[in-house]
Design a protein around this motif. Structure first.
Motif, PDB file in Angstrom:
ATOM      1  N   PRO A  51      56.263 -75.613  31.704  1.00  0.00           N
ATOM      2  CA  PRO A  51      55.845 -74.255  31.966  1.00  0.00           C
ATOM      3  C   PRO A  51      54.138 -74.349  32.114  1.00  0.00           C
ATOM      4  N   VAL A  52      53.606 -73.684  32.871  1.00  0.00           N
ATOM      5  CA  VAL A  52      52.101 -73.600  33.056  1.00  0.00           C
ATOM      6  C   VAL A  52      51.574 -72.332  33.403  1.00  0.00           C
ATOM      7  N   ASP A  53      50.176 -72.186  32.948  1.00  0.00           N
ATOM      8  CA  ASP A  53      49.529 -70.656  33.399  1.00  0.00           C
ATOM      9  C   ASP A  53      48.942 -71.269  34.724  1.00  0.00           C
ATOM     10  N   PHE A 212      39.391 -68.059  20.717  1.00  0.00           N
ATOM     11  CA  PHE A 212      40.331 -68.057  21.731  1.00  0.00           C
ATOM     12  C   PHE A 212      41.663 -68.071  21.133  1.00  0.00           C
ATOM     13  N   ALA A 213      42.634 -67.243  21.906  1.00  0.00           N
ATOM     14  CA  ALA A 213      44.185 -67.332  21.573  1.00  0.00           C
ATOM     15  C   ALA A 213      45.038 -67.362  22.795  1.00  0.00           C
ATOM     16  N   GLY A 214      46.078 -68.075  22.716  1.00  0.00           N
ATOM     17  CA  GLY A 214      47.051 -67.973  23.818  1.00  0.00           C
ATOM     18  C   GLY A 214      48.351 -67.581  23.419  1.00  0.00           C
ATOM     19  N   VAL A 215      49.462 -67.778  24.237  1.00  0.00           N
ATOM     20  CA  VAL A 215      50.659 -67.350  23.808  1.00  0.00           C
ATOM     21  C   VAL A 215      51.638 -68.888  24.239  1.00  0.00           C
ATOM     22  N   ALA A 216      52.432 -69.034  23.265  1.00  0.00           N
ATOM     23  CA  ALA A 216      53.090 -70.216  23.405  1.00  0.00           C
ATOM     24  C   ALA A 216      54.152 -70.078  24.637  1.00  0.00           C
ATOM     25  N   ALA A 348      52.162 -79.785  24.962  1.00  0.00           N
ATOM     26  CA  ALA A 348      52.439 -81.018  24.506  1.00  0.00           C
ATOM     27  C   ALA A 348      54.008 -81.068  24.346  1.00  0.00           C
ATOM     28  N   ALA A 349      54.364 -80.193  23.560  1.00  0.00           N
ATOM     29  CA  ALA A 349      55.832 -80.097  23.015  1.00  0.00           C
ATOM     30  C   ALA A 349      56.684 -79.821  23.983  1.00  0.00           C
ATOM     31  N   ALA A 350      56.281 -78.974  25.141  1.00  0.00           N
ATOM     32  CA  ALA A 350      57.207 -78.734  26.174  1.00  0.00           C
ATOM     33  C   ALA A 350      57.204 -79.709  27.295  1.00  0.00           C
ATOM     34  N   GLY A 351      56.128 -80.503  27.183  1.00  0.00           N
ATOM     35  CA  GLY A 351      56.022 -81.393  28.577  1.00  0.00           C
ATOM     36  C   GLY A 351      56.877 -82.809  28.120  1.00  0.00           C
ATOM     37  N   GLY A 352      57.214 -83.070  26.776  1.00  0.00           N
ATOM     38  CA  GLY A 352      58.006 -84.035  26.657  1.00  0.00           C
ATOM     39  C   GLY A 352      57.494 -85.491  26.891  1.00  0.00           C
ATOM     40  N   ASP A 353      57.684 -86.191  27.849  1.00  0.00           N
ATOM     41  CA  ASP A 353      57.142 -87.531  28.316  1.00  0.00           C
ATOM     42  C   ASP A 353      55.884 -87.218  29.096  1.00  0.00           C
ATOM     43  N   LEU A 354      55.599 -85.896  29.510  1.00  0.00           N
ATOM     44  CA  LEU A 354      54.586 -85.627  30.559  1.00  0.00           C
ATOM     45  C   LEU A 354      53.530 -84.632  29.962  1.00  0.00           C
ATOM     46  N   ALA A 355      52.525 -84.899  30.285  1.00  0.00           N
ATOM     47  CA  ALA A 355      51.302 -84.313  30.275  1.00  0.00           C
ATOM     48  C   ALA A 355      50.784 -83.517  31.334  1.00  0.00           C
ATOM     49  N   VAL A 356      50.382 -82.455  30.963  1.00  0.00           N
ATOM     50  CA  VAL A 356      49.684 -81.420  32.025  1.00  0.00           C
ATOM     51  C   VAL A 356      48.467 -81.110  31.803  1.00  0.00           C
ATOM     52  N   LEU A 357      47.700 -81.194  33.052  1.00  0.00           N
ATOM     53  CA  LEU A 357      46.247 -80.875  33.046  1.00  0.00           C
ATOM     54  C   LEU A 357      45.993 -80.198  34.564  1.00  0.00           C
ATOM     55  N   ARG A 358      44.707 -79.217  34.504  1.00  0.00           N
ATOM     56  CA  ARG A 358      44.672 -78.350  35.550  1.00  0.00           C
ATOM     57  C   ARG A 358      42.962 -78.677  35.806  1.00  0.00           C
ATOM     58  N   THR A 359      42.551 -78.529  37.027  1.00  0.00           N
ATOM     59  CA  THR A 359      41.375 -78.674  37.739  1.00  0.00           C
ATOM     60  C   THR A 359      41.146 -77.379  38.477  1.00  0.00           C
ATOM     61  N   SER A 360      39.898 -76.970  38.355  1.00  0.00           N
ATOM     62  CA  SER A 360      39.371 -75.910  39.250  1.00  0.00           C
ATOM     63  C   SER A 360      38.411 -76.166  40.369  1.00  0.00           C
TER      64      SER A 360
END
Length: 468
Positions: A51-53, A212-216, A348-360
């Protein structure tokens, strides 16, 4: 029962509807949204099952409005704070540490040497020798800072830190609107350095409070939680129904919506207009021409988010912190990168073996960048990341385009907003809210929606008093 129509189902409109529906003696509320979904710039998806924003990913925790709303719709237990907020700057051949600043304006000249170079850092140090700013009128923050500290400060610090928030140009952004605390200090402070030092000291007194705050699972979860909450309270939600015109009637308002050949007409006792400035100007042109004229002058910038998934085993060991910002003068495609898996423990937990990043990607005046295909934007973003941190081996990607997504707060913006609100105040029962007015962040938008709801409720109470 009084009927209120909220035009626009972004976070500002949803916040206004929630404030109305949860207040005393709630009216019948209807939300009209032109697109197929609610949420506006708040959206989410999965990239390779993670899941990603796709838009905003956090809220300002040091003001209460957004956090209070998150709790009110049942997500309080899922409130989280970043695991790290240490970001860097991609300047020259490497990622460098960001020196202490107030939205890019330095606090300690000696700490800027690595980013600015010795000569530019020396110029910053001499700023306190200039005449006191004595600001009485709004100025463009980038130009003002360049005049007092040198253009390198604007180019390499203010531009990435502040220009990135608005996807705009630091040389044109209003100091009073974008950094109001600094603007207020500069009325009496002996220098710009003195003002930033004082603000930094105030900030350090709140060092224990998360910024800052986020939502799991993603901040976008606010949207579905709000939708469910509003529907339980009897709020009617209609999507794919864009409003074109609002007119006064003898006892309220009439709205014309839907396709021109087969329009839908609705009536209301009060209306909250919670759409961006351009469509707001169109629908208010006949009702409040003075407000429409002012709103039509607000520019918007387009940008895109390129979200990427990589194997954690391929993550570069030297890429630490929460990500990095990129000054425009560096000539890169990407303007910023966020390591979501490092910033948010849930990612990090949701990704399992994968890492997510984002660029603008993209800013005001750079629409040509966004004319490239999704595949090309991904290729360019990955190429930049390869140069910046040595990243390679992307296994998934998603491009999200936000056309006309971010309002530009030009010099005099707050005066313009004052004029809009004064004109709207001349039409009892009408209120406006959204990112175009007094803040582009989620917390500011929620506050804007709440203020609009209060105005509408006061009007309805006055009507009821007069009837009785």
């Amino acid at each position: 029962m009084n009927r209120v129509v909220v035009v626009g189902g972004g976070i500002s409109g949803l916040a206004a509807a929630h404030a109305l529906a949860t207040g005393p003696n709630p009216p019948q509320v209807t939300i009209l949204e032109g697109s197929p979904r609610l949420g506006g710039k708040l959206a989410g998806a999965d990239v390779e099952g993670v899941p990603v924003d796709l838009g905003a990913e956090s809220v300002l925790a040091r003001r209460p409005e957004a956090v209070d709303l998150i709790r009110a719709v049942g997500l309080g237990d899922d409130l989280v704070h970043p695991a790290t907020t240490t970001a860097g700057l991609w300047v020259g051949d490497r990622i460098r540490a960001i020196p202490p600043t107030v939205m890019g304006v330095p606090v300690d000249p000696s700490a800027t040497t690595d980013v600015l170079g010795e000569a530019a850092a020396e110029q910053v140090a001499h700023e306190s020798e200039l005449a006191a700013p004595g600001l009485t009128e709004d100025v463009a923050i980038g130009r003002f800072v360049a005049e007092r500290m040198g253009s390198a400060v604007t180019d390499k610090l203010v531009d990435p830190l502040l220009g990135g928030v608005y996807a705009g140009k630091a040389e044109e952004i209003s100091l009073a609107a974008a950094v109001p605390d600094l603007f207020a200090k500069l009325r009496t402070a002996p220098s710009l350095l003195a003002a930033t030092a004082e603000l930094r000291e105030l900030g350090q007194k709140r060092a224990g409070q998360p910024v800052f705050a986020g939502v799991a699972g993603g901040i976008n979860r606010i949207v579905s939680a709000l939708e469910q909450d509003l529907e339980k309270r009897g709020v009617q939600i209609r999507t794919k129904l864009a409003v074109r015109r609002i007119t006064r009637t003898a006892d309220g308002f009439e709205l014309e919506a839907g396709p021109v050949p087969a329009p839908t007409y609705l009536t209301a006792d009060a209306i909250v207009v919670a759409v961006p400035a351009t469509p707001a100007a169109r629908m208010l042109a006949g009702l409040v021409p003075a407000a429409a004229t002012e709103l039509s002058a607000i520019e918007y910038a387009s940008m895109a988010i390129v979200t990427l998934a990589v194997r954690k085993t391929d993550w570069p060991a030297g890429a630490t912190g929460s990500g990095f910002l990129v000054p425009s003068v560096e000539g890169r495609t990407i303007k910023a990168a966020t390591y979501s898996h490092a910033k948010w423990a849930w990612s990090a937990a949701a990704g399992g073996d994968l890492a997510v990043l984002r660029t603008s990607v993209g800013r005001l005046g750079e629409e040509y960048v966004l004319q490239r295909s999704d595949d090309e934007l991904v290729r360019l973003a990955v190429a930049d990341l390869g140069k910046a941190i040595g990243l390679d081996g992307v296994v998934g990607s998603l491009v999200t385009r936000w056309g006309g997504g971010l309002p530009q707060y030009a010099v005099g913006h707050l005066d313009r907003v004052d004029r809009v609100e004064a004109a709207v105040a001349g039409v009892p029962g009408l209120a406006v809210c959204g990112a175009a007015y007094r803040g582009v962040g989620i917390a500011a938008c929620v506050a804007s929606g709440g203020k609009a709801a209060t105005r509408v409720r006061e009007h309805l109470n006055t009507r009821e008093t007069m009837k009785s």
